[in-house]
Design a protein around this motif. Structure first.
Motif, PDB file in Angstrom:
ATOM      1  N   GLY A 287       0.814  -1.209   0.000  1.00 29.10           N
ATOM      2  CA  GLY A 287       0.000   0.000   0.000  1.00 29.10           C
ATOM      3  C   GLY A 287       0.843   1.252   0.000  1.00 29.10           C
ATOM      4  N   VAL A 288       1.957   1.237   0.732  1.00 28.92           N
ATOM      5  CA  VAL A 288       2.857   2.390   0.754  1.00 28.92           C
ATOM      6  C   VAL A 288       3.424   2.648  -0.640  1.00 28.92           C
ATOM      7  N   ILE A 289       3.792   1.588  -1.334  1.00 30.69           N
ATOM      8  CA  ILE A 289       4.310   1.752  -2.699  1.00 30.69           C
ATOM      9  C   ILE A 289       3.237   2.350  -3.608  1.00 30.69           C
ATOM     10  N   ASP A 290       1.998   1.875  -3.498  1.00 29.56           N
ATOM     11  CA  ASP A 290       0.910   2.434  -4.306  1.00 29.56           C
ATOM     12  C   ASP A 290       0.734   3.928  -4.022  1.00 29.56           C
ATOM     13  N   ASP A 291       0.753   4.295  -2.747  1.00 31.27           N
ATOM     14  CA  ASP A 291       0.621   5.709  -2.378  1.00 31.27           C
ATOM     15  C   ASP A 291       1.770   6.533  -2.952  1.00 31.27           C
ATOM     16  N   THR A 292       2.967   6.001  -2.843  1.00 31.57           N
ATOM     17  CA  THR A 292       4.156   6.730  -3.291  1.00 31.57           C
ATOM     18  C   THR A 292       4.111   6.999  -4.784  1.00 31.57           C
ATOM     19  N   ILE A 293       3.723   6.003  -5.562  1.00 34.05           N
ATOM     20  CA  ILE A 293       3.635   6.190  -7.015  1.00 34.05           C
ATOM     21  C   ILE A 293       2.589   7.252  -7.358  1.00 34.05           C
ATOM     22  N   ARG A 294       1.457   7.201  -6.661  1.00 26.47           N
ATOM     23  CA  ARG A 294       0.402   8.197  -6.902  1.00 26.47           C
ATOM     24  C   ARG A 294       0.897   9.608  -6.582  1.00 26.47           C
ATOM     25  N   ILE A 295       1.563   9.775  -5.447  1.00 27.64           N
ATOM     26  CA  ILE A 295       2.042  11.095  -5.031  1.00 27.64           C
ATOM     27  C   ILE A 295       3.187  11.552  -5.927  1.00 27.64           C
ATOM     28  N   ARG A 296       4.084  10.639  -6.274  1.00 23.67           N
ATOM     29  CA  ARG A 296       5.178  10.973  -7.200  1.00 23.67           C
ATOM     30  C   ARG A 296       4.640  11.504  -8.515  1.00 23.67           C
ATOM     31  N   ASP A 297       3.626  10.820  -9.049  1.00 20.41           N
ATOM     32  CA  ASP A 297       3.064  11.227 -10.337  1.00 20.41           C
ATOM     33  C   ASP A 297       2.460  12.629 -10.280  1.00 20.41           C
ATOM     34  N   LYS A 298       2.026  13.040  -9.113  1.00 18.28           N
ATOM     35  CA  LYS A 298       1.394  14.350  -8.939  1.00 18.28           C
ATOM     36  C   LYS A 298       2.429  15.479  -8.931  1.00 18.28           C
ATOM     37  N   TYR A 299       3.578  15.251  -8.291  1.00 17.32           N
ATOM     38  CA  TYR A 299       4.534  16.335  -8.075  1.00 17.32           C
ATOM     39  C   TYR A 299       5.831  16.207  -8.889  1.00 17.32           C
TER      40      TYR A 299
END
Length: 259
Positions: free
Chosen positions: A99-111
């Motif tokens: 789940g942390v990896i999923d969150d990180t990819i989502r946030i990375r893609d945003k910024y």
């Protein structure tokens, strides 16, 4: 006693000699160490220092802290090459690692959509499908293999599990079919009266055969760069590392990065 390096969940950014400008994510306690290895060269010290009191940071907290840091960095126009999971122990031990990896990819893609997500793992959790599934999602799945000879690996890395062998981990890394980078620390010295040296021709021969079986997209080799908890270890100097790297690349056909 040498103790943990990182006293926060998000740290840096720092300039990594292997990865560039790196923002670190520590999924282990910020006041102790939790790891399935107890490596002689670990910059975060030995496991004997204890796990501390803060525990694994909750998934929601990791996401919130990461987003806050990336937002601030983006607004300030700061560069970022990579978000790197390392810290005070083995990141894949976190109970919500996927789940942390999923969150990180989502946030990375945003910024920072061009930044890579890297995980530095000791390869001890590759028998868990949920861990492997998460590692397949990241840009740089960097897996440790310090020796293809079990006796040497156990001297250097000191795995918690008596069942952990080089043969086992080589088979498990090979399941990624090239979707990984293999990282090897070269060193020599002694510890508690036992000689340690994974630079011998026999050791390098065994590693070359392992690399051929794994077929990673890249091999990273490096040596000691900071203080180590076992003070009797010796750094392998760059000219020797480069010679080892040249031999590995010539015999495997796989790119080798010497850090």
């Amino acid at each position: 006693m040498q103790t943990v390096l990182f006293h926060s969940t998000i740290f840096g950014p720092i300039r990594s000699r292997r990865l560039g400008v790196s923002l670190g994510v520590n999924l282990t306690p910020d006041d102790g160490k939790i790891c399935s290895f107890d490596c002689l060269y670990c910059e975060a010290g030995f496991n004997a220092q204890g796990p501390g009191t803060t525990g694994f940071p909750p998934r929601e907290r990791v996401a919130r802290l990461l987003e806050s840091r990336l937002k601030n960095m983006s607004e300030a126009g700061e560069p970022l090459d990579v978000i790197t999971f390392s810290g005070n122990g083995e990141p894949t031990l976190h109970p919500e690692f996927g789940g942390v990896i999923d969150d990180t990819i989502r946030i990375r893609d945003k910024y920072y959509p061009s930044a890579k997500v890297s995980v530095l793992s000791n390869s001890t959790r590759l028998d868990r499908e949920e861990v492997c599934k998460a590692l397949r999602k990241v840009d740089n799945n960097i897996l440790k293999l310090d020796s293809a000879v079990t006796e040497t690996m156990r001297l250097i890395d000191r795995p918690n599990s008596p069942a952990f062998t080089s043969e086992k981990v080589i088979d498990e890394i090979a399941q990624f079919k090239g979707q990984c980078i293999v990282q090897t620390m070269f060193l020599r010295g002694e510890f508690e009266g036992r000689k340690i040296d994974n630079t011998t021709p026999e050791e390098v021969d065994a590693l070359i055969e392992a690399y051929k079986k794994i077929t990673p997209r890249e091999i990273m080799i490096y040596s000691i760069d900071r203080k180590t908890p076992a003070e009797t270890l010796e750094k392998v100097e760059r000219p020797e590392l480069e010679r080892i790297g040249e031999r590995i690349a010539a015999e495997t056909g796989i790119p080798v990065q010497v850090a």
